[in-house]
Enzyme design. Sequence first.
Site, mmCIF file in Angstrom:
data_model
loop_
_atom_site.group_PDB
_atom_site.id
_atom_site.type_symbol
_atom_site.label_atom_id
_atom_site.label_comp_id
_atom_site.label_asym_id
_atom_site.label_seq_id
_atom_site.Cartn_x
_atom_site.Cartn_y
_atom_site.Cartn_z
ATOM 1 N N ASP A 38 123.731 101.819 82.733
ATOM 2 C CA ASP A 38 123.446 102.990 81.909
ATOM 3 C C ASP A 38 123.165 104.156 82.851
ATOM 4 O OD1 ASP A 38 121.860 104.943 80.164
ATOM 5 O OD2 ASP A 38 122.291 103.363 78.719
ATOM 6 N N THR A 82 130.691 100.247 70.160
ATOM 7 C CA THR A 82 130.818 101.695 70.098
ATOM 8 C C THR A 82 131.946 102.069 69.139
ATOM 9 O OG1 THR A 82 130.158 101.775 72.425
ATOM 10 C CG2 THR A 82 131.098 103.784 71.479
ATOM 11 N N HIS A 132 123.333 107.067 58.002
ATOM 12 C CA HIS A 132 122.864 106.587 59.299
ATOM 13 C C HIS A 132 121.776 107.502 59.856
ATOM 14 C CE1 HIS A 132 126.557 104.179 59.154
ATOM 15 N NE2 HIS A 132 126.021 103.433 60.110
ATOM 16 N N LYS A 136 123.241 109.278 65.330
ATOM 17 C CA LYS A 136 124.603 108.733 65.369
ATOM 18 C C LYS A 136 125.598 109.855 65.590
ATOM 19 C CE LYS A 136 127.834 105.704 62.928
ATOM 20 N NZ LYS A 136 128.107 104.928 64.151
ATOM 21 N N GLY A 142 132.246 104.089 61.818
ATOM 22 C CA GLY A 142 133.319 103.120 61.979
ATOM 23 C C GLY A 142 133.367 102.133 60.832
#
Length: 219
Positions: A38, A82, A132, A136, A142
């Site tokens: 990350d 993702t 959401h 997001k 998705g």
Amino acid sequence: MTEGPIRVGVAGAAGRMGQTVCEAVDGAPDMALAARADPALGVELAEILGDCDVVVDFTVPQMALQNARACVRAGVHAVVGTTGWDPGELAGERGGGNVFVAPNFAIGAVLMMQFAAQASRFMRKAEIIELHHDGKLDAPSGTAARTAALMDGDVPVHSVRLPGLVAHQEVILGDVGQTLTIRHDSTDRTSFMPGVLLAIRRVGSLPQSPVVGLEHLLF
């Protein structure tokens, strides 16, 4: 894969989903949390590929394709949660790694999509409302895009982003004198972990790559 526990790396390990995946992998008896990548940790994906059998990607849409390609070329399998990118761009990608992509890893959400697809064959019209958390990045989600693609007809999607939400979706179908509502709620990110762990275990034996949708592992 190597003998012994599946060596799992997590890309996006400092994010909310990434941290939850790390905890789930660490608690799975047949897996070992091999590495975390990350930008917030100062560790790039390329630095961990040699230590992993499988990489789980919960990063950002702009990085997902690049990360998946790097995994395939390194012979590492990728499990990608993702959304907001096109897995079709991986078609023909050469390498030793498989790629599994799921818009949603919650088993209940997959069932919701299947029920909605079936119901759309019998009801005149439908619309989707997906809700959401306000962090997001992509809209529609998705999950909503996948649901609409599975259903008959043109299905409009409405997106809501608010603090306090996690991941929620309603499919509302209408016909003469009646409506049918199919709803799924994830109230905690741990709801996605059984599906993520299943994908980690199965990605190495996929008959083709990429594969999109948890339903391919469940049914």
